[in-house]
Design a protein around this motif. Structure first.
Motif, PDB file in Angstrom:
ATOM      1  N   ARG A 149       0.830  -1.203   0.000  1.00 60.79           N
ATOM      2  CA  ARG A 149       0.000   0.000   0.000  1.00 60.79           C
ATOM      3  C   ARG A 149       0.861   1.248   0.000  1.00 60.79           C
ATOM      4  NH1 ARG A 149      -1.799   0.416   6.276  1.00 60.79           N
ATOM      5  NH2 ARG A 149       0.044  -0.608   7.079  1.00 60.79           N
ATOM      6  N   PHE A 171      -3.922   3.705   0.873  1.00 59.60           N
ATOM      7  CA  PHE A 171      -4.678   2.955  -0.115  1.00 59.60           C
ATOM      8  C   PHE A 171      -3.827   1.792  -0.592  1.00 59.60           C
ATOM      9  CE2 PHE A 171      -2.646   6.400  -2.377  1.00 59.60           C
ATOM     10  CZ  PHE A 171      -2.119   5.810  -3.514  1.00 59.60           C
ATOM     11  N   ARG A 172      -4.519   0.714  -0.859  1.00 63.32           N
ATOM     12  CA  ARG A 172      -3.860  -0.517  -1.267  1.00 63.32           C
ATOM     13  C   ARG A 172      -3.435  -0.407  -2.727  1.00 63.32           C
ATOM     14  NH1 ARG A 172      -3.714  -3.748   2.516  1.00 63.32           N
ATOM     15  NH2 ARG A 172      -3.248  -5.575   1.294  1.00 63.32           N
ATOM     16  N   GLU A 194      -3.443  -2.604  -5.015  1.00 64.25           N
ATOM     17  CA  GLU A 194      -4.333  -3.261  -5.979  1.00 64.25           C
ATOM     18  C   GLU A 194      -5.529  -2.388  -6.344  1.00 64.25           C
ATOM     19  OE1 GLU A 194      -5.129  -5.195  -1.904  1.00 64.25           O
ATOM     20  OE2 GLU A 194      -3.358  -4.788  -3.109  1.00 64.25           O
ATOM     21  N   ARG A 195      -5.801  -1.341  -5.560  1.00 64.83           N
ATOM     22  CA  ARG A 195      -6.882  -0.393  -5.868  1.00 64.83           C
ATOM     23  C   ARG A 195      -6.406   0.776  -6.720  1.00 64.83           C
ATOM     24  NH1 ARG A 195      -9.354   1.981  -1.119  1.00 64.83           N
ATOM     25  NH2 ARG A 195     -10.819   2.784  -2.642  1.00 64.83           N
ATOM     26  N   GLN A 222      -5.645   2.911  -9.659  1.00 61.77           N
ATOM     27  CA  GLN A 222      -6.127   2.945 -11.036  1.00 61.77           C
ATOM     28  C   GLN A 222      -5.140   3.659 -11.957  1.00 61.77           C
ATOM     29  OE1 GLN A 222      -9.619   2.376 -12.365  1.00 61.77           O
ATOM     30  NE2 GLN A 222      -9.609   0.881 -10.723  1.00 61.77           N
ATOM     31  N   THR A 226      -7.546   6.161  -7.143  1.00 61.58           N
ATOM     32  CA  THR A 226      -7.862   4.812  -6.685  1.00 61.58           C
ATOM     33  C   THR A 226      -9.296   4.456  -7.050  1.00 61.58           C
ATOM     34  OG1 THR A 226      -8.587   5.608  -4.527  1.00 61.58           O
ATOM     35  CG2 THR A 226      -6.273   4.982  -4.745  1.00 61.58           C
ATOM     36  N   ALA A 227      -9.568   3.176  -7.006  1.00 58.73           N
ATOM     37  CA  ALA A 227     -10.922   2.694  -7.254  1.00 58.73           C
ATOM     38  C   ALA A 227     -11.714   2.729  -5.962  1.00 58.73           C
ATOM     39  CB  ALA A 227     -10.869   1.269  -7.785  1.00 58.73           C
ATOM     40  N   GLY A 228     -13.020   2.873  -6.083  1.00 58.35           N
ATOM     41  CA  GLY A 228     -13.875   2.817  -4.910  1.00 58.35           C
ATOM     42  C   GLY A 228     -14.400   4.178  -4.525  1.00 58.35           C
ATOM     43  N   GLU A 259     -10.796   9.365  -3.274  1.00 60.30           N
ATOM     44  CA  GLU A 259     -10.266   8.596  -4.395  1.00 60.30           C
ATOM     45  C   GLU A 259      -8.989   9.192  -4.967  1.00 60.30           C
ATOM     46  OE1 GLU A 259     -13.472   8.296  -7.119  1.00 60.30           O
ATOM     47  OE2 GLU A 259     -14.701   7.147  -5.750  1.00 60.30           O
TER      48      GLU A 259
END
Length: 188
Positions: free
Chosen positions: A99, A116-117, A119-120, A122, A145-147, A151
Protein backbone atom coordinates in the motif's frame (compact mmCIF):
# COMPACT_ATOMS: atom_id res chain seq x y z
CA UNK A 1 11.53 7.70 13.20
CA UNK A 2 8.19 9.24 12.29
CA UNK A 3 6.61 6.13 10.80
CA UNK A 4 7.53 3.64 13.54
CA UNK A 5 3.99 3.79 14.96
CA UNK A 6 2.43 2.79 11.63
CA UNK A 7 1.60 -0.86 11.83
CA UNK A 8 2.67 -2.81 8.78
CA UNK A 9 0.87 -5.95 7.70
CA UNK A 10 2.52 -9.38 7.82
CA UNK A 11 5.37 -9.52 5.31
CA UNK A 12 4.82 -5.89 4.28
CA UNK A 13 8.05 -4.02 3.65
CA UNK A 14 8.76 -0.34 3.17
CA UNK A 15 10.08 0.36 -0.32
CA UNK A 16 10.47 4.11 -0.11
CA UNK A 17 9.74 7.10 2.11
CA UNK A 18 9.24 10.35 0.28
CA UNK A 19 9.34 13.92 1.51
CA UNK A 20 8.93 17.09 -0.50
CA UNK A 21 11.82 18.50 -2.53
CA UNK A 22 14.37 20.68 -0.71
CA UNK A 23 13.46 23.67 -2.89
CA UNK A 24 9.96 23.72 -1.38
CA UNK A 25 11.21 24.27 2.17
CA UNK A 26 13.94 26.60 0.91
CA UNK A 27 11.41 28.87 -0.81
CA UNK A 28 9.06 28.82 2.20
CA UNK A 29 11.87 29.56 4.66
CA UNK A 30 13.19 32.32 2.40
CA UNK A 31 9.97 34.26 3.04
CA UNK A 32 10.29 33.67 6.77
CA UNK A 33 13.93 34.73 6.72
CA UNK A 34 12.90 37.92 4.92
CA UNK A 35 10.37 38.59 7.69
CA UNK A 36 13.13 38.18 10.29
CA UNK A 37 15.39 40.62 8.45
CA UNK A 38 12.69 43.29 7.90
CA UNK A 39 13.05 45.04 11.31
CA UNK A 40 16.85 44.85 11.10
CA UNK A 41 16.68 46.49 7.66
CA UNK A 42 14.39 49.24 8.98
CA UNK A 43 16.73 49.92 11.93
CA UNK A 44 19.68 50.03 9.55
CA UNK A 45 17.87 52.55 7.31
CA UNK A 46 17.00 54.70 10.33
CA UNK A 47 20.62 54.61 11.52
CA UNK A 48 22.03 55.54 8.12
CA UNK A 49 19.39 58.16 7.30
CA UNK A 50 18.37 59.73 10.62
CA UNK A 51 16.95 62.78 8.82
CA UNK A 52 13.89 60.78 7.68
CA UNK A 53 12.66 60.60 11.28
CA UNK A 54 10.72 63.71 12.29
CA UNK A 55 12.18 65.37 15.37
CA UNK A 56 8.74 65.63 16.92
CA UNK A 57 8.55 61.81 17.16
CA UNK A 58 11.06 61.54 20.08
CA UNK A 59 12.16 57.95 19.39
CA UNK A 60 14.34 57.92 22.50
CA UNK A 61 11.28 57.89 24.74
CA UNK A 62 9.67 55.05 22.77
CA UNK A 63 12.64 52.66 22.69
CA UNK A 64 11.10 50.08 25.08
CA UNK A 65 7.92 49.96 22.98
CA UNK A 66 9.95 49.64 19.76
CA UNK A 67 12.03 46.83 21.28
CA UNK A 68 8.84 45.05 22.39
CA UNK A 69 7.25 45.31 18.93
CA UNK A 70 10.44 44.04 17.26
CA UNK A 71 10.61 41.14 19.73
CA UNK A 72 7.00 40.17 19.01
CA UNK A 73 7.70 40.44 15.26
CA UNK A 74 10.75 38.16 15.56
CA UNK A 75 8.84 35.71 17.76
CA UNK A 76 6.05 35.34 15.19
CA UNK A 77 8.59 35.10 12.38
CA UNK A 78 10.39 32.26 14.15
CA UNK A 79 7.05 30.59 14.87
CA UNK A 80 6.25 30.76 11.15
CA UNK A 81 9.66 29.23 10.39
CA UNK A 82 9.05 26.36 12.80
CA UNK A 83 5.62 25.83 11.29
CA UNK A 84 7.15 25.59 7.80
CA UNK A 85 9.76 23.10 9.04
CA UNK A 86 7.18 20.99 10.88
CA UNK A 87 4.92 20.87 7.84
CA UNK A 88 7.86 19.88 5.63
CA UNK A 89 9.25 17.23 7.97
CA UNK A 90 5.97 15.57 8.90
CA UNK A 91 4.43 15.46 5.39
CA UNK A 92 5.39 12.02 4.16
CA UNK A 93 4.49 9.37 1.61
CA UNK A 94 5.45 5.81 2.51
CA UNK A 95 5.43 3.30 -0.34
CA UNK A 96 5.29 -0.32 0.78
CA UNK A 97 4.91 -3.46 -1.24
CA UNK A 98 1.18 -3.62 -0.25
CA UNK A 99 0.00 0.00 0.00
CA UNK A 100 0.82 3.68 -0.01
CA UNK A 101 0.49 5.58 3.28
CA UNK A 102 0.00 9.34 3.05
CA UNK A 103 0.76 11.46 6.12
CA UNK A 104 -0.35 15.07 5.72
CA UNK A 105 0.50 17.49 8.52
CA UNK A 106 -2.23 20.13 8.17
CA UNK A 107 -1.35 22.28 11.21
CA UNK A 108 0.68 21.79 14.38
CA UNK A 109 -1.85 19.50 16.05
CA UNK A 110 -3.81 18.34 13.03
CA UNK A 111 -2.55 15.42 10.96
CA UNK A 112 -4.32 13.30 8.35
CA UNK A 113 -3.07 9.76 7.82
CA UNK A 114 -4.62 7.82 4.99
CA UNK A 115 -3.61 4.82 2.95
CA UNK A 116 -4.68 2.95 -0.12
CA UNK A 117 -3.86 -0.52 -1.27
CA UNK A 118 -1.79 -0.92 -4.40
CA UNK A 119 -4.33 -3.26 -5.98
CA UNK A 120 -6.88 -0.39 -5.87
CA UNK A 121 -4.57 1.98 -7.73
CA UNK A 122 -6.13 2.94 -11.04
CA UNK A 123 -3.83 5.63 -12.38
CA UNK A 124 -0.88 7.83 -11.46
CA UNK A 125 -0.23 11.15 -13.11
CA UNK A 126 2.87 13.34 -12.86
CA UNK A 127 2.78 17.09 -13.46
CA UNK A 128 6.01 19.11 -13.68
CA UNK A 129 4.98 22.69 -14.34
CA UNK A 130 7.46 25.54 -14.69
CA UNK A 131 11.09 26.26 -15.36
CA UNK A 132 12.44 25.79 -11.83
CA UNK A 133 10.57 22.49 -11.23
CA UNK A 134 11.82 21.21 -14.59
CA UNK A 135 15.46 22.08 -13.88
CA UNK A 136 15.37 20.86 -10.27
CA UNK A 137 13.23 17.81 -11.15
CA UNK A 138 10.29 18.14 -8.78
CA UNK A 139 6.56 18.15 -9.37
CA UNK A 140 3.14 16.87 -8.40
CA UNK A 141 1.99 13.26 -8.31
CA UNK A 142 -1.71 12.39 -8.48
CA UNK A 143 -2.79 8.86 -7.55
CA UNK A 144 -6.33 7.81 -8.42
CA UNK A 145 -7.86 4.81 -6.68
CA UNK A 146 -10.92 2.69 -7.25
CA UNK A 147 -13.87 2.82 -4.91
CA UNK A 148 -15.78 5.41 -3.00
CA UNK A 149 -14.44 7.82 -0.47
CA UNK A 150 -11.26 9.80 -0.95
CA UNK A 151 -10.27 8.60 -4.39
CA UNK A 152 -7.53 11.05 -5.26
CA UNK A 153 -4.26 11.39 -3.41
CA UNK A 154 -2.09 14.32 -4.42
CA UNK A 155 1.26 15.51 -3.16
CA UNK A 156 2.99 18.62 -4.45
CA UNK A 157 6.72 19.23 -4.62
CA UNK A 158 7.92 15.64 -4.88
CA UNK A 159 11.55 15.11 -5.85
CA UNK A 160 11.96 13.00 -9.01
CA UNK A 161 8.22 12.46 -9.53
CA UNK A 162 8.73 10.24 -12.58
CA UNK A 163 11.04 7.96 -10.59
CA UNK A 164 8.49 7.76 -7.78
CA UNK A 165 5.79 6.99 -10.32
CA UNK A 166 7.96 4.17 -11.70
CA UNK A 167 8.58 2.82 -8.18
CA UNK A 168 4.85 2.83 -7.42
CA UNK A 169 4.06 1.18 -10.75
CA UNK A 170 6.67 -1.52 -10.18
CA UNK A 171 5.30 -2.19 -6.67
CA UNK A 172 1.74 -2.27 -8.02
CA UNK A 173 2.68 -4.74 -10.75
CA UNK A 174 4.45 -6.99 -8.24
CA UNK A 175 1.48 -6.82 -5.87
CA UNK A 176 -1.01 -7.70 -8.61
CA UNK A 177 1.18 -10.62 -9.73
CA UNK A 178 1.38 -11.94 -6.16
CA UNK A 179 -2.41 -11.68 -5.75
CA UNK A 180 -3.13 -13.40 -9.04
CA UNK A 181 -0.74 -16.28 -8.27
CA UNK A 182 -1.00 -16.99 -4.53
CA UNK A 183 0.57 -20.46 -4.88
CA UNK A 184 3.82 -18.77 -5.81
CA UNK A 185 3.85 -16.93 -2.47
CA UNK A 186 3.61 -20.18 -0.49
CA UNK A 187 6.29 -21.96 -2.50
CA UNK A 188 8.98 -19.37 -1.68
Amino acid sequence: MLFEKIELENEEHIISTIRKHWFIIFSDLFGTFTMVLAPIFVIFLLAVFPQIIPESLHLQSHLPLIAFVISIWLLFSLLAGFMVWTHYYLDLWIVTDHRIIVIDQVRFFNRKVSSFRLERLQDTKVVVDGVIPTFLNFGTLHAHTAGTGEENFTINGLPDPRGIQATIQKATDARLRSLSNPAQNYSN
